[in-house]
Design a protein around this motif. Structure first.
Motif, mmCIF file in Angstrom:
data_model
loop_
_atom_site.group_PDB
_atom_site.id
_atom_site.type_symbol
_atom_site.label_atom_id
_atom_site.label_comp_id
_atom_site.label_asym_id
_atom_site.label_seq_id
_atom_site.Cartn_x
_atom_site.Cartn_y
_atom_site.Cartn_z
ATOM 1 N N GLY A 120 0.660 -0.904 0.670
ATOM 2 C CA GLY A 120 -0.090 0.010 -0.180
ATOM 3 C C GLY A 120 0.640 1.297 -0.513
ATOM 4 N N PHE A 121 1.753 1.139 1.191
ATOM 5 C CA PHE A 121 3.226 2.688 0.499
ATOM 6 C C PHE A 121 3.267 2.842 -0.714
ATOM 7 N N LYS A 122 4.141 1.433 -0.719
ATOM 8 C CA LYS A 122 4.816 1.666 -2.531
ATOM 9 C C LYS A 122 3.446 2.011 -3.759
ATOM 10 N N ALA A 123 2.088 1.661 -3.231
ATOM 11 C CA ALA A 123 1.111 1.968 -4.597
ATOM 12 C C ALA A 123 0.955 3.110 -4.062
ATOM 13 N N MET A 124 1.423 4.236 -3.147
ATOM 14 C CA MET A 124 0.902 5.509 -2.587
ATOM 15 C C MET A 124 1.515 6.663 -3.180
ATOM 16 N N TYR A 125 3.276 6.628 -2.650
ATOM 17 C CA TYR A 125 3.791 7.518 -2.518
ATOM 18 C C TYR A 125 5.166 7.015 -3.739
ATOM 19 N N GLY A 126 4.442 5.766 -3.847
ATOM 20 C CA GLY A 126 5.679 5.857 -5.924
ATOM 21 C C GLY A 126 7.075 5.174 -5.618
ATOM 22 N N THR A 127 7.663 4.245 -3.704
ATOM 23 C CA THR A 127 8.616 4.002 -3.639
ATOM 24 C C THR A 127 7.935 3.336 -2.362
ATOM 25 N N THR A 128 9.100 2.489 -1.891
ATOM 26 C CA THR A 128 9.382 1.005 -1.013
ATOM 27 C C THR A 128 8.911 2.210 0.236
ATOM 28 N N ILE A 129 9.110 1.527 2.037
ATOM 29 C CA ILE A 129 9.223 2.682 2.607
ATOM 30 C C ILE A 129 10.243 2.578 3.247
ATOM 31 N N TYR A 130 11.903 1.749 3.089
ATOM 32 C CA TYR A 130 12.946 1.763 3.307
ATOM 33 C C TYR A 130 13.614 3.551 2.798
ATOM 34 N N ASP A 131 13.135 2.679 0.714
ATOM 35 C CA ASP A 131 13.634 4.703 0.372
ATOM 36 C C ASP A 131 12.912 5.239 0.227
ATOM 37 N N TYR A 132 11.982 5.649 1.009
ATOM 38 C CA TYR A 132 11.361 6.427 1.558
ATOM 39 C C TYR A 132 11.918 7.504 3.196
ATOM 40 N N PHE A 133 11.918 6.618 3.484
ATOM 41 C CA PHE A 133 12.818 6.888 5.328
ATOM 42 C C PHE A 133 13.895 7.607 4.422
ATOM 43 N N GLN A 134 14.909 7.161 3.864
ATOM 44 C CA GLN A 134 16.724 7.411 3.084
ATOM 45 C C GLN A 134 16.137 8.449 2.842
ATOM 46 N N LYS A 135 14.917 8.658 1.731
ATOM 47 C CA LYS A 135 15.613 9.792 0.676
ATOM 48 C C LYS A 135 15.009 11.143 2.467
ATOM 49 N N GLU A 136 13.677 10.700 3.098
ATOM 50 C CA GLU A 136 13.510 11.866 3.756
ATOM 51 C C GLU A 136 14.728 12.756 5.288
ATOM 52 N N ARG A 137 15.236 11.597 4.802
ATOM 53 C CA ARG A 137 16.440 11.127 5.881
ATOM 54 C C ARG A 137 17.476 12.387 5.608
ATOM 55 N N MET A 138 18.074 11.793 4.403
ATOM 56 C CA MET A 138 19.536 12.536 3.816
ATOM 57 C C MET A 138 18.688 13.993 3.042
ATOM 58 N N GLU A 139 17.769 14.441 3.050
ATOM 59 C CA GLU A 139 17.410 15.600 3.128
ATOM 60 C C GLU A 139 17.074 16.455 4.111
ATOM 61 N N LYS A 140 16.882 15.680 5.430
ATOM 62 C CA LYS A 140 17.270 16.807 6.395
ATOM 63 C C LYS A 140 18.106 16.755 6.990
ATOM 64 N N ALA A 141 19.052 15.691 6.812
ATOM 65 C CA ALA A 141 20.847 15.991 6.728
ATOM 66 C C ALA A 141 21.098 17.290 6.125
ATOM 67 N N LYS A 142 20.989 17.433 4.676
ATOM 68 C CA LYS A 142 21.522 18.283 3.876
ATOM 69 C C LYS A 142 20.753 19.425 4.109
ATOM 70 N N SER A 143 19.482 19.211 4.753
ATOM 71 C CA SER A 143 18.915 20.824 5.744
ATOM 72 C C SER A 143 20.074 21.537 6.673
ATOM 73 N N LEU A 144 20.655 20.275 7.894
ATOM 74 C CA LEU A 144 21.399 20.784 8.684
ATOM 75 C C LEU A 144 22.849 21.153 8.587
ATOM 76 N N LEU A 145 23.137 20.202 7.241
ATOM 77 C CA LEU A 145 24.508 20.968 7.056
ATOM 78 C C LEU A 145 24.234 22.114 6.123
ATOM 79 N N TYR A 146 23.688 22.443 5.173
ATOM 80 C CA TYR A 146 23.787 23.536 4.231
ATOM 81 C C TYR A 146 23.036 24.660 4.634
ATOM 82 N N GLU A 147 22.165 24.214 5.987
ATOM 83 C CA GLU A 147 21.542 25.453 6.481
ATOM 84 C C GLU A 147 21.630 25.811 7.626
ATOM 85 N N LYS A 148 21.695 25.087 8.512
ATOM 86 C CA LYS A 148 22.397 25.596 9.922
ATOM 87 C C LYS A 148 23.173 25.094 9.849
#
Length: 307
Positions: free
Chosen positions: A242-270
Motif C-alpha cells: 500500500g505504501f508503494k502504491a500511494m507514494y511510489g517508492t518503498t518504505i525504506y527508500d522513502y525514509f532514507q530520502k527524507e532522512r538525507m534531505e533533513k541531513a542536507k538542511s542541517l549541514l547546508y542551512e544550519k
C-alpha cells in the motif's frame, strides 16, 4: 487540511514540490438542500508536474442521517485576468484561454452532496445504485477525471453568475460531474489506480498515511517494518504494498530520502558539523552516514559544507 494533503499527494507525487503552492483565491458556496461547493486556487512560480486526479468519497448512513457523497478534484488550470473593466479584446470576447495575464494554477474543487439530496435521487430507482451506496463501510476511490468532467470543472470555475443564478448553475454542473464520475466508478476496476483493492477503503489509506507520519516524526530513529505495521495495526505485506502504491517508492527508500534531505538542511542551512549531523540522524558510524548521504545527493557531506 487533511483532505487537501490527501489529494495533493496524488496530484503532485513529490511532497516537497507542493510547498511551492501559494493560495491565490478561494470560494465557498452552499446551495440549500443540495450541495456545498468549495474552490481553492493555488499558483506557483516554478513548473510543477501536476497530474489531474479525482476522488469519490463515500460515507455510509448513520443514525438519522443518509449516506453522503463527496467529489474532490485536483486539476491543472489557469488563473485569468480578474479585472472586470479589462479592455483586452480577447477578454472582452470571452476568449479567456488566450488571456495575456493568465497564470498557471492548481485548482482544488470539492462538491459535497447533502445526504437528503442523494437520497432523493435514488427514490424509485430499481436497477442502478449510485456508487454502490448500500455499502456499510466508508471508502475512497481515485479516478482520472475524464475530458467531459474537466470541461465541466472549467465552467464551474470560470463563470459570471451571481446569487440564485449561481446556485442554479453550480447545481446543474455538479449533477453533470456526478453523472460522469458515476459512469467511471461503475465501469473501472477498483484496482485501476493503485493495484491494491484494499486501498479503496478510507480506513486502510489512513493507516498508510499514519505510517508515513511516523516515519517523518522519527527520522533520527529507524523503525522496522514489523514495528511500523504493529503501530498502525496493519498487515506487513499490505503496509509495504500500500505504501508503494500511494507514494511510489518503498518504505525504506522513502525514509532514507527524507532522512538525507533533513541531513542536507542541517549541514547546508544550519552549518552543523558532519559528525553532529550523523549522530542526530541516528548513525553510530560517520562513514556509513557519508556513504548514504553521497548515494542520495551525489556529494560527500564535507563537500556540501565547502559550497
Amino acid at each position: 487540511m487533511k483532505e487537501l494533503q490527501d489529494i495533493l499527494s496524488l496530484a503532485i507525487p513529490q511532497p516537497a514540490m507542493s510547498d511551492q503552492l501559494q493560495l491565490a483565491e478561494q470560494d465557498a458556496v452552499n446551495v440549500p438542500d443540495c450541495l456545498d461547493f468549495t474552490l481553492q486556487r493555488f499558483t506557483y512560480d516554478k513548473p510543477l508536474p501536476v497530474e489531474d486526479v479525482a476522488m469519490v468519497v463515500y460515507q455510509p448512513a448513520k443514525r438519522g442521517q443518509s449516506a453522503a457523497v463527496e467529489l474532490r478534484y485536483c486539476v491543472a488550470g489557469n488563473r485569468y485576468c480578474q479585472n472586470p473593466s479589462c479592455t483586452d479584446e480577447l477578454c472582452a470576447k470571452g476568449q479567456k484561454g488566450n488571456c495575456k495575464e493568465k497564470v498557471a494554477s492548481v485548482d482544488m474543487i470539492t462538491v459535497r452532496f447533502q445526504p437528503a439530496f442523494i437520497q432523493s435521487l435514488q427514490k424509485g430507482a430499481t436497477t442502478t445504485t449510485l456508487f454502490e451506496l448500500q455499502s456499510r463501510k466508508p471508502f475512497v476511490k481515485t479516478i482520472q477525471p475524464c475530458t467531459k468532467s474537466k470541461s465541466v470543472l472549467e465552467q464551474m470555475v470560470h463563470h459570471n453568475y451571481e446569487g440564485v443564478l449561481k446556485h442554479i448553475f453550480l447545481q446543474s454542473k455538479a449533477l453533470e460531474l456526478l453523472l460522469f464520475s458515476s459512469d467511471q466508478f461503475m465501469q473501472n476496476d477498483p484496482d485501476e489506480r493503485y493495484g491494491c483493492r484494499f486501498l479503496t477503503h478510507m480506513e486502510d489509506r489512513e493507516k498508510i498515511e499514519k505510517a508515513r507520519s511516523i516515519l517523518l516524526e522519527q527520522l533520527d530513529a529507524p523503525i522496522t517494518i514489523r514495528d511500523l505495521a504493529r503501530r498502525v495495526a496493519m498487515n506487513e505485506c499490505y503496509l509495504k504494498k500500500g505504501f508503494k502504491a500511494m507514494y511510489g517508492t518503498t518504505i525504506y527508500d522513502y525514509f532514507q530520502k527524507e532522512r538525507m534531505e533533513k541531513a542536507k538542511s542541517l549541514l547546508y542551512e544550519k552549518g552543523m558539523s558532519v559528525s553532529d549531523v550523523a549522530i542526530l540522524m541516528g548513525y553510530s558510524c560517520i562513514s556509513h552516514f557519508s556513504t548514504a548521504f553521497k548515494k542520495h545527493t551525489g556529494l560527500k557531506p564535507c563537500e556540501l559544507l565547502l559550497r
